[in-house]
Design an enzyme around this catalytic site. Structure first.
Site, PDB file in Angstrom:
ATOM      1  N   ARG A 294      17.637  59.898  54.753  1.00 40.70           N
ATOM      2  CA  ARG A 294      17.214  59.165  53.713  1.00 40.70           C
ATOM      3  C   ARG A 294      16.228  59.713  52.685  1.00 40.70           C
ATOM      4  O   ARG A 294      16.159  59.420  51.545  1.00 40.70           O
ATOM      5  CB  ARG A 294      16.434  57.827  54.197  1.00 40.70           C
ATOM      6  CG  ARG A 294      15.999  56.998  53.038  1.00 40.70           C
ATOM      7  CD  ARG A 294      15.678  55.466  53.461  1.00 40.70           C
ATOM      8  NE  ARG A 294      14.926  55.360  54.851  1.00 40.70           N
ATOM      9  CZ  ARG A 294      13.751  55.384  55.011  1.00 40.70           C
ATOM     10  NH1 ARG A 294      12.965  55.877  53.937  1.00 40.70           N
ATOM     11  NH2 ARG A 294      13.095  55.335  56.138  1.00 40.70           N
TER      12      ARG A 294
ATOM     13  N   TYR B 185      25.946  46.885  31.020  1.00 41.12           N
ATOM     14  CA  TYR B 185      26.851  46.293  32.063  1.00 41.12           C
ATOM     15  C   TYR B 185      26.102  45.039  32.666  1.00 41.12           C
ATOM     16  O   TYR B 185      24.819  45.075  32.675  1.00 41.12           O
ATOM     17  CB  TYR B 185      26.774  47.557  33.110  1.00 41.12           C
ATOM     18  CG  TYR B 185      27.559  47.076  34.555  1.00 41.12           C
ATOM     19  CD1 TYR B 185      28.890  46.497  34.475  1.00 41.12           C
ATOM     20  CD2 TYR B 185      26.988  46.973  35.693  1.00 41.12           C
ATOM     21  CE1 TYR B 185      29.342  46.263  35.689  1.00 41.12           C
ATOM     22  CE2 TYR B 185      27.585  46.314  36.900  1.00 41.12           C
ATOM     23  CZ  TYR B 185      28.730  46.161  36.859  1.00 41.12           C
ATOM     24  OH  TYR B 185      29.340  45.656  37.996  1.00 41.12           O
TER      25      TYR B 185
ATOM     26  N   ASP C  24      21.965  55.064  30.328  1.00 42.32           N
ATOM     27  CA  ASP C  24      22.980  54.893  31.145  1.00 42.32           C
ATOM     28  C   ASP C  24      24.151  55.628  30.670  1.00 42.32           C
ATOM     29  O   ASP C  24      24.714  55.366  29.507  1.00 42.32           O
ATOM     30  CB  ASP C  24      23.507  53.253  31.501  1.00 42.32           C
ATOM     31  CG  ASP C  24      24.690  53.087  32.397  1.00 42.32           C
ATOM     32  OD1 ASP C  24      25.143  54.099  32.597  1.00 42.32           O
ATOM     33  OD2 ASP C  24      24.579  52.183  33.233  1.00 42.32           O
TER      34      ASP C  24
ATOM     35  N   LYS D 196      32.543  55.851  38.754  1.00 43.79           N
ATOM     36  CA  LYS D 196      33.340  55.950  37.348  1.00 43.79           C
ATOM     37  C   LYS D 196      33.607  57.484  37.063  1.00 43.79           C
ATOM     38  O   LYS D 196      34.417  57.840  37.942  1.00 43.79           O
ATOM     39  CB  LYS D 196      32.769  55.497  36.037  1.00 43.79           C
ATOM     40  CG  LYS D 196      31.955  54.252  36.662  1.00 43.79           C
ATOM     41  CD  LYS D 196      33.043  53.087  36.817  1.00 43.79           C
ATOM     42  CE  LYS D 196      32.543  51.745  37.187  1.00 43.79           C
ATOM     43  NZ  LYS D 196      31.298  51.478  37.868  1.00 43.79           N
TER      44      LYS D 196
HETATM   45  C1  LIG Z   1      28.005  51.400  32.621  1.00 43.32           C
HETATM   46  C2  LIG Z   1      27.767  50.858  33.813  1.00 43.32           C
HETATM   47  N1  LIG Z   1      26.514  51.263  34.662  1.00 43.32           N
HETATM   48  C3  LIG Z   1      26.345  50.911  35.907  1.00 43.32           C
HETATM   49  C4  LIG Z   1      27.432  50.076  36.547  1.00 43.32           C
HETATM   50  C5  LIG Z   1      26.938  49.776  38.015  1.00 43.32           C
HETATM   51  O1  LIG Z   1      27.599  50.768  38.955  1.00 43.32           O
HETATM   52  P1  LIG Z   1      28.187  50.148  40.320  1.00 43.32           P
HETATM   53  O2  LIG Z   1      29.411  49.620  40.402  1.00 43.32           O
HETATM   54  O3  LIG Z   1      28.464  51.792  40.767  1.00 43.32           O
HETATM   55  O4  LIG Z   1      26.840  49.924  41.126  1.00 43.32           O
HETATM   56  C6  LIG Z   1      28.591  49.818  36.168  1.00 43.32           C
HETATM   57  C7  LIG Z   1      29.619  49.329  36.747  1.00 43.32           C
HETATM   58  O5  LIG Z   1      30.696  48.878  36.326  1.00 43.32           O
HETATM   59  C8  LIG Z   1      28.868  50.263  34.864  1.00 43.32           C
HETATM   60  O6  LIG Z   1      29.948  50.325  34.165  1.00 43.32           O
END
Ligand SMILES: Cc1ncc(COP(=O)(O)O)c(C=O)c1O
Length: 396
Positions: free
Chosen positions: A61, A114, A186, A211
């Site tokens: 961890r 998101y 992000d 992604k």
């Molecule tokens: C732009 C963006 N940030 C964060 C996330 C969250 O990621 P995760 O689904 O891997 O937890 C997503 C998920 O679709 C996303 O599209």
């Protein structure tokens, strides 16, 4: 000796970043250290590892060679000081909130982030006394107006999901720093191939590894990369103690996926540009949003801060939601599924899927209208994708 990547191109860097030759057996592939803990040579060695006087692995961890290889690789691509891999993208988002916010502190965020990145703030962090303002960060005046003396975090997503609106990263870095706040970006939609927020002034960049970086629609994961040692240590302390870390096998898989990132991104982008142009000219399409189109209101900003336009397209069809459903139900190549950034094309309807839990008025105000469809363009032959969209649009 690891390869010196200084001055090397992005394709060489994505191929070799984090590579650390195995001195025991010479394995070219990265070994999976599938262990939860590490044996100390003796009691003094254990104590030195804990005090930090000697570098050494203690417990997975806290650190693990396979996980660290992935972290070093992605850090190299984002030009950061250090990276921390997390169990999911949301574990990375949550860790960023937890590190920089507390009772009585405030964050400013992109309104069309998101869905879960917004919900976890509105539903959960608010319970602990954190305050928030989600605004249209594409409009810098709105960002400036939203900043307060207690704002500790400016959190942006650019391009935003799923409006494909852009936020000026360098300008937001200036605003955040004038107010003593950190800027977290992000960067999921762009991947480190097409946009590097840390070089534009951001303090932290995060990705849903699920992604583009993994790219094969078979692993969930996330990562945070800090520009400085100080921010890296703050984030690492929170993640190590709260436990949202990645595991060694997951790290091995995402590193394996990442080696082909630039090839996939390049191909997806070529396809997306052609499809966006095709859709824009189509009589059954009301509007298309893609940063590579001249019609994108922030096309100039896209050229300035991004190295390419990506492979995410949003569009609306003539006839609204019902016509949109006809497309969703009749395309044969893009699969009707959430997520994005994989080798295969995916299509979805954010208002009823990824962003369904945002109250309707807030959702519409953020530009996530009922008729908006989101297409993640994959690496298929673009002629096949276009023919498939054509037959589905003809059914409207
Ligand atoms: C732009 C963006 N940030 C964060 C996330 C969250 O990621 P995760 O689904 O891997 O937890 C997503 C998920 O679709 C996303 O599209």
């Amino acid at each position: 000796m690891s390869l010196d990547l200084k001055g090397k191109g992005i394709n060489t860097r994505v191929t070799h970043a984090g590579e650390n030759p195995d001195s025991v057996h010479g394995s070219v592939g990265v070994p999976i250290y599938q262990t939860s803990t590490f044996k100390f040579r003796d009691a003094d060695h254990g104590a030195r590892c804990f005090s930090g006087d000697e570098k050494g692995y203690i417990y997975t961890r806290i650190g693990n060679p396979t996980i660290n290889t992935f972290e070093e690789a992605v850090t190299e691509l984002e030009h950061g000081f250090g990276g921390i891999a997390t169990a999911s993208g949301m574990a990375a988002v949550t860790a960023a909130y937890m590190t920089y916010l507390g009772a009585g502190s405030h964050m400013v965020g992109t309104d069309a982030v998101y869905g879960s990145s917004r919900m976890v703030m509105e539903n959960d962090f608010s319970r602990f006394g954190a305050e928030y303002s989600f605004v249209d960060t594409a409009n810098l005046d709105e960002v400036r107006k939203a900043m307060r003396p207690n704002t500790k975090l400016l959190y942006i997503e650019t391009p935003a999901n799923p409006t494909i609106k852009l936020t000026d990263i360098a300008a937001c870095a200036e605003i955040a720093h004038e107010h003593g706040a950190v800027l977290v970006v992000d960067n999921t939609f762009m991947s480190p191939i097409l946009q590097n927020p840390l070089t534009l002034g951001a303090d932290i960049v995060l990705h849903s590894i699920t992604k583009f970086i993994n790219g094969h629609t078979d692993v969930v994961g996330g990562v945070l990369i800090a520009k400085t040692e100080e921010e890296f240590n703050r984030l690492k302390a929170v993640i190590n103690n709260t436990g949202g870390t990645m595991d060694p096998h997951q790290s091995w898989l995402v590193l394996r996926g990442m080696r082909t990132l630039s090839l996939r991104v390049q191909r997806g982008e070529e396809n997306a540009q052609k499809l966006a142009e095709y859709l824009e000219a189509h009589s059954k399409i009301e509007w298309v949003r893609y940063p590579g189109l001249q019609s994108h209101p922030q096309h100039d900003l896209a050229k300035r801060q991004m190295k390419g336009f990506g492979s995410m397209i949003s569009f609306g069809v003539v006839g609204g939601v019902e016509s949109g459903k006809t497309v969703l139900n009749n395309v044969k190549i893009p699969q009707l599924a959430v997520s994005l950034g994989g080798y295969e094309s995916l299509i979805q309807h954010p208002a009823s899927m990824t962003h369904h839990n945002i109250p309707e008025a807030e959702r519409i105000e953020a530009g996530i209208t009922d008729g908006l469809m989101r297409l993640s363009v994959g690496t298929e032959d673009v002629e096949d994708l276009q023919a498939d969209l054509e037959q589905a649009l003809a059914l409207i």
